[in-house]
Design a protein around this motif. Structure first.
Motif, short mmCIF file in Angstrom:
data_model
loop_
_atom_site.label_atom_id
_atom_site.label_comp_id
_atom_site.label_asym_id
_atom_site.label_seq_id
_atom_site.Cartn_x
_atom_site.Cartn_y
_atom_site.Cartn_z
N CYS A 1 6.39 -3.07 3.22
CA CYS A 1 5.01 -3.48 3.48
C CYS A 1 4.68 -3.18 4.93
O CYS A 1 5.21 -3.82 5.84
CB CYS A 1 4.83 -4.96 3.18
SG CYS A 1 3.10 -5.51 3.37
N LYS B 1 0.56 2.53 6.38
CA LYS B 1 1.08 3.70 5.66
C LYS B 1 1.69 4.75 6.59
O LYS B 1 2.48 5.59 6.14
CB LYS B 1 0.00 4.33 4.79
CG LYS B 1 -1.21 4.86 5.55
CD LYS B 1 -2.26 5.39 4.57
CE LYS B 1 -3.48 5.90 5.30
NZ LYS B 1 -4.52 6.39 4.35
N THR C 1 8.60 -0.08 -3.96
CA THR C 1 7.15 -0.23 -3.85
C THR C 1 6.75 -0.06 -2.40
O THR C 1 7.35 -0.67 -1.52
CB THR C 1 6.69 -1.61 -4.35
OG1 THR C 1 7.10 -1.79 -5.71
CG2 THR C 1 5.18 -1.76 -4.24
N THR D 1 3.47 -0.54 0.09
CA THR D 1 2.16 -1.17 0.09
C THR D 1 1.73 -1.59 1.49
O THR D 1 2.59 -1.83 2.35
CB THR D 1 2.14 -2.41 -0.83
OG1 THR D 1 0.83 -3.00 -0.83
CG2 THR D 1 3.16 -3.46 -0.36
N ASN E 1 -0.52 -4.14 1.52
CA ASN E 1 -1.06 -5.45 1.16
C ASN E 1 -0.01 -6.53 1.36
O ASN E 1 0.96 -6.63 0.59
CB ASN E 1 -1.54 -5.42 -0.30
CG ASN E 1 -2.30 -6.67 -0.69
OD1 ASN E 1 -1.86 -7.78 -0.42
ND2 ASN E 1 -3.46 -6.47 -1.32
N GLU F 1 0.27 -9.21 -1.60
CA GLU F 1 0.91 -8.62 -2.78
C GLU F 1 2.41 -8.45 -2.57
O GLU F 1 3.21 -8.72 -3.46
CB GLU F 1 0.26 -7.26 -3.06
CG GLU F 1 0.88 -6.47 -4.20
CD GLU F 1 0.27 -5.08 -4.31
OE1 GLU F 1 0.95 -4.10 -3.95
OE2 GLU F 1 -0.91 -4.99 -4.74
#
Length: 329
Positions: free
Chosen positions: A185, A188, A212, A214, A216, A219
């Motif tokens: 997380c 980017k 994953t 992200t 966010n 999330e």
């Protein structure tokens, strides 16, 4: 299944099967139990290892020296006094040290340097940290997770911060090997390398893990089992990058709100050192320049009951002892 790692290099966990990684974790746990019970394990008397530190360290140096001593092994610390890469090539240094020592630890910069040491030395070489990978830290992290959460498969580990370098890369690898769902997380700009993600996803097909990426925070943190972070500027990077990193990564600071989104049983991890207060010179300088008193993690989280950072730090020694004992001839 019999595991024999004698003579193997320890450069990146890419080179090790899940079974071999679990073997090293279990061996470290056994060494830790013996240490607590004061049971001697000095079965490697007469051995000698060289410790090359082009980057300074507290945990890595102390871990290698204590681990080696416990095993009956003598150490030679090489830092400013070494001619490696200056007056003497890596290949020549490796061939000299390989004739004098039974193993070599390297902590420094490019992964190619530790790979060259392994190529030319003829003895096991252990990666104490490079720009790209930090495999000994991963073993300590996994031992800590096992101690607190009991298993690996199906856990959700979330890394907040710059995920492009050694910690982010290595977490991605070890999680995919052991079936942990890894989440990076961050802005980017700081996502892990796409080629590494593709490689790790091949291991995920077997282990059942996932990756994953992200931006966010809510999330990412939701129902996490492990929240992990690291300093925003890696060792050896210039001061000029601080302003950019702070601006980009401040939204990804680990604080109470982040931890509250994770499971109640979640643990907080950090490989250290950490800028969680103003008790360091760098922390004080950053506070004066940028007006922040806490960086990648708040002091409240760092000192909380969920924090297992000092278990990780101790486990560096036990896991490094396992690596040395398993690989030295």
């Amino acid at each position: 299944m019999s595991i024999n790692l004698t003579g193997r290099n320890f450069l990146t966990l890419k080179d090790f099967t899940p079974e071999e990684i679990l073997y090293l974790i279990d061996l470290a746990a056994d060494f830790k139990e013996k240490k607590k019970k004061r049971i001697p394990v000095d079965t490697h008397r007469g051995k000698n290892i060289a410790l090359i530190f082009e980057k300074t360290s507290t945990r890595t140096r102390c871990s290698f020296e204590v681990a080696a001593h416990d095993l009956g092994i003598m150490t030679t610390y090489l830092a400013e006094g070494s001619q490696i890469g200056k007056k003497e090539s890596i290949a020549d240094t490796a061939r000299v040290l390989g004739r004098m020592y039974d193993g070599i630890e390297y902590r420094g910069y490019a992964q190619t340097l530790v790979e060259d040491l392994a190529k030319y030395s003829g003895v096991p070489v252990w990666n104490g940290l490079t720009n790209e990978y930090h495999p000994t830290q991963m073993l300590a992290d996994m031992l800590t997770i096992k101690e607190h959460l009991g298993s690996f498969k199906g856990l959700k580990l979330v890394y907040f911060g710059d995920a492009r370098y050694n910690i982010g890369n290595s977490l991605c690898i070890v999680c995919s090997k052991l079936g942990i769902n890894f989440v990076a997380c961050t802005n980017k700009k700081y996502f892990p390398n796409a080629a590494l993600i593709e490689e790790c996803n091949q291991w995920n097909k077997v282990s059942g893990g996932s990756i994953t990426l992200t931006e966010n925070v809510d999330e990412a943190a939701k129902d996490a089992d492990i929240i992990y972070t690291d300093v925003w500027v890696s060792m050896g990077e210039p001061d000029e990058v601080w302003a950019e990193r702070i601006a980009d990564l401040k939204p990804y600071q680990v604080n109470k709100a982040v931890m509250e989104k994770a499971k109640k049983s979640a643990i907080f991890m950090h490989d250290l050192p950490s800028f969680h207060n103003l008790d360091t010179k760098i922390g004080q300088e950053i506070s004066k320049k940028f007006g922040i008193n806490e960086m990648e993690v708040t002091d409240e989280v760092f000192e909380s009951a969920q924090s297992v950072v000092f278990d990780e730090a101790e486990n560096r020694m036990h896991t490094i002892k396992a690596v040395i004992a398993a690989t030295i001839r």
